[in-house]
Write a protein that holds these residues in place. Structure first.
Motif, PDB file in Angstrom:
ATOM      1  N   ASN A 137      34.042 -18.897  -3.603  1.00  0.00           N
ATOM      2  CA  ASN A 137      34.947 -19.610  -4.125  1.00  0.00           C
ATOM      3  C   ASN A 137      36.221 -19.164  -2.944  1.00  0.00           C
ATOM      4  O   ASN A 137      36.501 -17.829  -2.965  1.00  0.00           O
ATOM      5  N   ILE A 138      36.961 -19.978  -2.166  1.00  0.00           N
ATOM      6  CA  ILE A 138      37.902 -19.605  -1.213  1.00  0.00           C
ATOM      7  C   ILE A 138      39.281 -20.275  -1.768  1.00  0.00           C
ATOM      8  O   ILE A 138      39.460 -21.447  -1.926  1.00  0.00           O
ATOM      9  N   ALA A 139      40.207 -19.583  -1.967  1.00  0.00           N
ATOM     10  CA  ALA A 139      41.291 -20.169  -2.440  1.00  0.00           C
ATOM     11  C   ALA A 139      42.523 -19.859  -1.326  1.00  0.00           C
ATOM     12  O   ALA A 139      42.631 -19.072  -0.873  1.00  0.00           O
ATOM     13  N   ALA A 140      43.391 -21.108  -1.001  1.00  0.00           N
ATOM     14  CA  ALA A 140      44.335 -20.970  -0.163  1.00  0.00           C
ATOM     15  C   ALA A 140      45.606 -21.566  -0.638  1.00  0.00           C
ATOM     16  O   ALA A 140      45.736 -22.061  -1.713  1.00  0.00           O
ATOM     17  N   THR A 161      32.235 -13.652 -12.534  1.00  0.00           N
ATOM     18  CA  THR A 161      33.171 -13.861 -11.294  1.00  0.00           C
ATOM     19  C   THR A 161      33.560 -12.391 -10.640  1.00  0.00           C
ATOM     20  O   THR A 161      34.197 -11.637 -11.463  1.00  0.00           O
ATOM     21  N   VAL A 162      33.733 -12.079  -9.353  1.00  0.00           N
ATOM     22  CA  VAL A 162      34.346 -11.146  -8.764  1.00  0.00           C
ATOM     23  C   VAL A 162      35.194 -11.981  -7.627  1.00  0.00           C
ATOM     24  O   VAL A 162      34.635 -12.899  -7.128  1.00  0.00           O
ATOM     25  N   ARG A 163      36.451 -11.554  -7.732  1.00  0.00           N
ATOM     26  CA  ARG A 163      37.439 -12.012  -6.892  1.00  0.00           C
ATOM     27  C   ARG A 163      38.254 -10.838  -6.155  1.00  0.00           C
ATOM     28  O   ARG A 163      38.496 -10.113  -6.611  1.00  0.00           O
ATOM     29  N   SER A 164      38.401 -11.283  -4.806  1.00  0.00           N
ATOM     30  CA  SER A 164      39.344 -10.472  -4.073  1.00  0.00           C
ATOM     31  C   SER A 164      40.936 -10.411  -4.590  1.00  0.00           C
ATOM     32  O   SER A 164      41.302 -11.713  -4.928  1.00  0.00           O
ATOM     33  N   LYS A 165      41.557  -9.433  -4.543  1.00  0.00           N
ATOM     34  CA  LYS A 165      42.923  -9.532  -4.804  1.00  0.00           C
ATOM     35  C   LYS A 165      43.721 -10.260  -3.827  1.00  0.00           C
ATOM     36  O   LYS A 165      43.418 -10.201  -2.745  1.00  0.00           O
ATOM     37  N   GLN A 166      44.993 -10.811  -4.189  1.00  0.00           N
ATOM     38  CA  GLN A 166      45.940 -11.320  -3.331  1.00  0.00           C
ATOM     39  C   GLN A 166      46.535 -10.401  -2.480  1.00  0.00           C
ATOM     40  O   GLN A 166      47.062  -9.360  -2.961  1.00  0.00           O
ATOM     41  N   PRO A 167      46.541 -10.439  -1.240  1.00  0.00           N
ATOM     42  CA  PRO A 167      47.112  -9.513  -0.117  1.00  0.00           C
ATOM     43  C   PRO A 167      48.680  -9.475  -0.488  1.00  0.00           C
ATOM     44  O   PRO A 167      49.324 -10.723  -0.507  1.00  0.00           O
ATOM     45  N   LEU A 168      49.394  -8.484  -0.454  1.00  0.00           N
ATOM     46  CA  LEU A 168      50.787  -8.330  -0.747  1.00  0.00           C
ATOM     47  C   LEU A 168      51.381  -7.662   0.467  1.00  0.00           C
ATOM     48  O   LEU A 168      50.928  -6.784   0.944  1.00  0.00           O
ATOM     49  N   ALA A 169      52.606  -8.310   0.834  1.00  0.00           N
ATOM     50  CA  ALA A 169      53.440  -7.395   1.964  1.00  0.00           C
ATOM     51  C   ALA A 169      54.462  -6.851   1.065  1.00  0.00           C
ATOM     52  O   ALA A 169      54.391  -6.328   0.006  1.00  0.00           O
ATOM     53  N   HIS A 219      48.792 -13.745   3.603  1.00  0.00           N
ATOM     54  CA  HIS A 219      47.678 -14.346   3.752  1.00  0.00           C
ATOM     55  C   HIS A 219      46.810 -14.117   4.715  1.00  0.00           C
ATOM     56  O   HIS A 219      47.208 -13.378   5.902  1.00  0.00           O
ATOM     57  N   HIS A 220      45.783 -14.277   4.769  1.00  0.00           N
ATOM     58  CA  HIS A 220      44.637 -14.091   5.823  1.00  0.00           C
ATOM     59  C   HIS A 220      44.780 -15.363   6.566  1.00  0.00           C
ATOM     60  O   HIS A 220      44.674 -16.404   6.432  1.00  0.00           O
ATOM     61  N   LEU A 227      43.026 -22.531   7.017  1.00  0.00           N
ATOM     62  CA  LEU A 227      42.555 -21.434   7.449  1.00  0.00           C
ATOM     63  C   LEU A 227      43.300 -20.285   7.737  1.00  0.00           C
ATOM     64  O   LEU A 227      43.187 -19.137   8.034  1.00  0.00           O
ATOM     65  N   ASP A 228      44.878 -20.915   7.816  1.00  0.00           N
ATOM     66  CA  ASP A 228      45.998 -19.774   8.170  1.00  0.00           C
ATOM     67  C   ASP A 228      46.676 -19.444   7.008  1.00  0.00           C
ATOM     68  O   ASP A 228      47.362 -18.656   7.119  1.00  0.00           O
ATOM     69  N   LYS A 229      46.304 -19.999   5.730  1.00  0.00           N
ATOM     70  CA  LYS A 229      46.799 -19.596   4.355  1.00  0.00           C
ATOM     71  C   LYS A 229      45.830 -19.315   3.482  1.00  0.00           C
ATOM     72  O   LYS A 229      45.758 -19.627   2.422  1.00  0.00           O
ATOM     73  N   ILE A 230      44.769 -18.417   3.776  1.00  0.00           N
ATOM     74  CA  ILE A 230      43.785 -18.070   2.743  1.00  0.00           C
ATOM     75  C   ILE A 230      44.314 -16.809   1.855  1.00  0.00           C
ATOM     76  O   ILE A 230      44.890 -16.003   2.217  1.00  0.00           O
ATOM     77  N   ASN A 231      44.134 -17.196   0.709  1.00  0.00           N
ATOM     78  CA  ASN A 231      44.529 -16.046  -0.395  1.00  0.00           C
ATOM     79  C   ASN A 231      43.398 -15.143  -0.810  1.00  0.00           C
ATOM     80  O   ASN A 231      43.684 -13.891  -0.775  1.00  0.00           O
ATOM     81  N   THR A 232      42.633 -15.755  -1.346  1.00  0.00           N
ATOM     82  CA  THR A 232      41.323 -15.011  -2.008  1.00  0.00           C
ATOM     83  C   THR A 232      40.151 -15.609  -1.564  1.00  0.00           C
ATOM     84  O   THR A 232      39.850 -16.748  -1.303  1.00  0.00           O
ATOM     85  N   ILE A 233      38.936 -14.731  -2.019  1.00  0.00           N
ATOM     86  CA  ILE A 233      37.692 -15.156  -1.730  1.00  0.00           C
ATOM     87  C   ILE A 233      37.068 -14.383  -2.951  1.00  0.00           C
ATOM     88  O   ILE A 233      37.300 -13.289  -3.383  1.00  0.00           O
ATOM     89  N   GLY A 234      36.057 -15.217  -3.492  1.00  0.00           N
ATOM     90  CA  GLY A 234      35.227 -14.906  -4.910  1.00  0.00           C
ATOM     91  C   GLY A 234      33.919 -15.252  -4.700  1.00  0.00           C
ATOM     92  O   GLY A 234      33.338 -16.235  -4.191  1.00  0.00           O
TER      93      GLY A 234
END
Length: 303
Positions: free
Chosen positions: A201-204, A163-171, A178-179, A255-262
């Motif tokens: 995989n898309i995590a919201a 698995t490869v997954r993007s990191k959670q964007p942080l403020a 969120h994306h 779609l307004d609360k996307i965290n990661t994609i993998g």
């Protein structure tokens, strides 16, 4: 004290002593498991438990702390000034007319820091996965070896995934960010694979803590060969799963609360694999009008 009151008092004391001698010893205190009100953290089979106290997990470093303070105040300044320009720091007219957006593109070593790798080696497996820049440092090259032989730990029955997954964007100050893809309806990829099927995989964001393992999935079929492949997948095709199990209660992706994609590979075909990614983006397809592709069940149907 009268005789009836004394008799009643002796009877109560005798019942209390019988309860302490017969009922309580039948439930040993040391065998009763401790229960918590929240759901415990999921532990993979074969992975040892972490019994370290919280204060031992903190690494104190003065120079690293000063760099963190500088970084977070810069992010805070950007958060305060961006709304004066427009949504996400862009002019309003550009935001309204936008039909395509590149979210992730790989144009240098710093772009690889936004992704994390995982495989069944965490549970004792033998699969390997690696990530590097492609030719001319313009693409992301994902490669490795898949092995479906389960570890001999007596607990794990299935294995073989990478698995490869993007990191959670942080403020600023490590707050969740969120994306916002609510203006788009399709996922746009430019890839070049070896013919293997992958899982996207898309995590919201969720309301409750027990839903933290909810993920939306869909399939990515690569053609193989030397030619690039442009893939557009509507968000309405993604279905809800929880820890790998498809749920009966389906609902559209937020779609307004996307965290990661993998991307996950687990097709039980042992051997080498490779996947090259040019960019990952979102787009607005006006020909696609479907809201959700799957039947939504109601717990209490209306009469």
């Amino acid at each position: 004290m009268s005789f009836p009151k004394m008799t009643r008092l002796l009877s109560l004391r005798s019942l209390t002593s019988v309860h302490q001698q017969l009922l309580l010893p039948s439930i040993p205190t040391r065998l009763v498991p401790s229960r918590t009100l929240t759901q415990n953290e999921y532990r993979r089979p074969g992975k040892p438990r972490e019994n370290l106290p919280p204060w031992l997990k903190i690494k104190f470093d003065l120079s690293k702390g000063l760099e963190g303070i500088k970084k977070h105040f810069a992010l805070l300044k950007k958060e305060l000034t961006d709304p004066w320009v427009g949504p996400e720091g862009r002019p309003l007219i550009e935001h309204m007319l936008e039909q395509n957006r590149v979210v992730w593109e790989f144009r240098g070593p710093e772009s690889l820091e936004q992704w994390t790798l995982s495989s069944d080696r965490e549970i004792g497996g033998q699969s390997e996965i690696h990530l590097k820049l492609g030719r001319n440092n313009n693409t992301c090259f994902l490669y490795g070896t898949l092995c479906s032989a389960p570890p001999k730990d007596g607990e794990t029955r299935y294995s073989g995934y990478c698995t490869v997954r993007s990191k959670q964007p942080l403020a600023s100050f490590d707050r969740k960010k969120h994306h916002d893809w609510s203006s788009f309806n399709s996922l746009h990829l430019r890839i070049r694979g070896d013919g293997r099927p992958w899982m996207i995989n898309i995590a919201a964001e969720t309301y409750f803590s027990h839903q933290k393992d909810d993920i939306y999935n869909y399939f990515l079929y690569t053609r193989g060969g030397p030619y690039w492949q442009d893939v557009k997948i509507p968000f309405s095709k993604f279905f809800l799963t929880h820890r790998g199990r498809i749920q009966d209660d389906q609902h559209p992706l937020w779609l307004d609360k996307i965290n990661t994609i993998g991307f996950t590979l687990g097709d039980n075909a042992d051997g080498p694999f490779q996947l090259e990614i040019d960019f990952i983006g979102v787009c607005k397809d006006f020909a696609h009008t479907e809201e959700f592709a799957y039947e939504k069940y109601k717990r209490n149907p209306e009469v």
